[in-house]
Design an enzyme around this catalytic site. Sequence first.
Site, PDB file in Angstrom:
ATOM      1  N   GLU A  48       0.753  -1.263   0.000  1.00  0.00           N
ATOM      2  CA  GLU A  48      -0.149  -0.050   0.024  1.00  0.00           C
ATOM      3  C   GLU A  48       0.808   1.125   0.044  1.00  0.00           C
ATOM      4  O   GLU A  48       2.034   1.104   0.550  1.00  0.00           O
ATOM      5  CB  GLU A  48      -0.849   0.022   1.218  1.00  0.00           C
ATOM      6  CG  GLU A  48      -2.165  -0.638   1.210  1.00  0.00           C
ATOM      7  CD  GLU A  48      -3.311   0.012   0.515  1.00  0.00           C
ATOM      8  OE1 GLU A  48      -2.823   0.740  -0.255  1.00  0.00           O
ATOM      9  OE2 GLU A  48      -4.335  -0.014   0.902  1.00  0.00           O
ATOM     10  N   ASP A  49       0.390   2.320  -0.565  1.00  0.00           N
ATOM     11  CA  ASP A  49       1.133   3.518  -0.426  1.00  0.00           C
ATOM     12  C   ASP A  49       0.770   4.258   1.005  1.00  0.00           C
ATOM     13  O   ASP A  49       1.791   4.618   1.579  1.00  0.00           O
ATOM     14  CB  ASP A  49       0.496   4.572  -1.574  1.00  0.00           C
ATOM     15  CG  ASP A  49      -1.067   4.600  -1.572  1.00  0.00           C
ATOM     16  OD1 ASP A  49      -1.712   3.998  -0.804  1.00  0.00           O
ATOM     17  OD2 ASP A  49      -1.469   5.533  -2.221  1.00  0.00           O
ATOM     18  N   ASP A  87      -4.750   4.447   6.315  1.00  0.00           N
ATOM     19  CA  ASP A  87      -5.367   5.439   7.385  1.00  0.00           C
ATOM     20  C   ASP A  87      -6.270   4.597   8.239  1.00  0.00           C
ATOM     21  O   ASP A  87      -5.990   3.820   9.283  1.00  0.00           O
ATOM     22  CB  ASP A  87      -5.518   6.779   6.803  1.00  0.00           C
ATOM     23  CG  ASP A  87      -6.287   6.643   5.730  1.00  0.00           C
ATOM     24  OD1 ASP A  87      -7.245   5.661   5.389  1.00  0.00           O
ATOM     25  OD2 ASP A  87      -6.534   7.516   4.862  1.00  0.00           O
ATOM     26  N   PHE A  93      -4.004  14.932   5.608  1.00  0.00           N
ATOM     27  CA  PHE A  93      -4.239  14.695   4.133  1.00  0.00           C
ATOM     28  C   PHE A  93      -2.952  15.216   3.325  1.00  0.00           C
ATOM     29  O   PHE A  93      -2.259  15.967   3.517  1.00  0.00           O
ATOM     30  CB  PHE A  93      -5.260  15.091   3.449  1.00  0.00           C
ATOM     31  CG  PHE A  93      -5.543  14.766   2.298  1.00  0.00           C
ATOM     32  CD1 PHE A  93      -6.312  13.650   1.878  1.00  0.00           C
ATOM     33  CD2 PHE A  93      -5.056  15.690   1.063  1.00  0.00           C
ATOM     34  CE1 PHE A  93      -6.471  13.149   0.661  1.00  0.00           C
ATOM     35  CE2 PHE A  93      -5.549  15.266  -0.051  1.00  0.00           C
ATOM     36  CZ  PHE A  93      -6.154  13.841  -0.314  1.00  0.00           C
ATOM     37  N   ARG A  96      -0.109  12.881  -8.047  1.00  0.00           N
ATOM     38  CA  ARG A  96       0.537  11.569  -8.045  1.00  0.00           C
ATOM     39  C   ARG A  96       1.928  11.499  -8.469  1.00  0.00           C
ATOM     40  O   ARG A  96       2.737  10.897  -8.021  1.00  0.00           O
ATOM     41  CB  ARG A  96      -0.271  10.636  -8.881  1.00  0.00           C
ATOM     42  CG  ARG A  96      -1.497   9.965  -8.249  1.00  0.00           C
ATOM     43  CD  ARG A  96      -2.146   8.839  -8.950  1.00  0.00           C
ATOM     44  NE  ARG A  96      -3.601   8.593  -8.617  1.00  0.00           N
ATOM     45  CZ  ARG A  96      -3.954   8.086  -7.559  1.00  0.00           C
ATOM     46  NH1 ARG A  96      -3.096   7.525  -6.586  1.00  0.00           N
ATOM     47  NH2 ARG A  96      -5.377   8.068  -7.261  1.00  0.00           N
TER      48      ARG A  96
END
Length: 176
Positions: free
Chosen positions: A100-101, A104, A153, A166
């Site tokens: 995963e990047d 959360d 965020f 991105r």
Amino acid sequence: MIHLHDKTFEPFISSEEIDFAIKNLAKQMDDDFFDEVPVFVGVLNGAFMVMSDLMKQYRGMCEVSFVKMASYEGTQSTQDVKELIGLNQDVEGRNVVIIEDIIDTGNTIEELKTIFKDKKVKHLKIATLFFKPEAYKKDIKIDYVGIRIPNKFIVGYGLDYDGLGRNLPDVYQLAE
């Protein structure tokens, strides 16, 4: 500062820090799978940069695949995780590492764990470049964590805000 759509973001994590974290993740995985051929499964869209750089650092033999999941709208994680593209290879009896990047809330990981349970993998491990412990709501072990971050965020290095950001080599946080 950068501006994406209607929001402003400020520098947060440099590409050098990211590179260091990726090398550490690869080393841990090298140690764990030195005599095996794991299947690394990247979660699109966000993990494409993590997967690319991680695979350049990983020294053992491995297979690479991707799944596509969606759980964000704007800057908020939704409670609804959708599988948009599924795994198209047999992983029964194999060691699988989900890449995963960012993790959360853990909703995507929970959904992936359910999907892989049905595939009868030998061992399922979870890896993430970025982890928000304050936001994490699940009781699922994260086996490999690159960088722990506050519940803010972020964009860049594969992470986006409504499609933008991105491609940034550094990570930026939403300006307050």
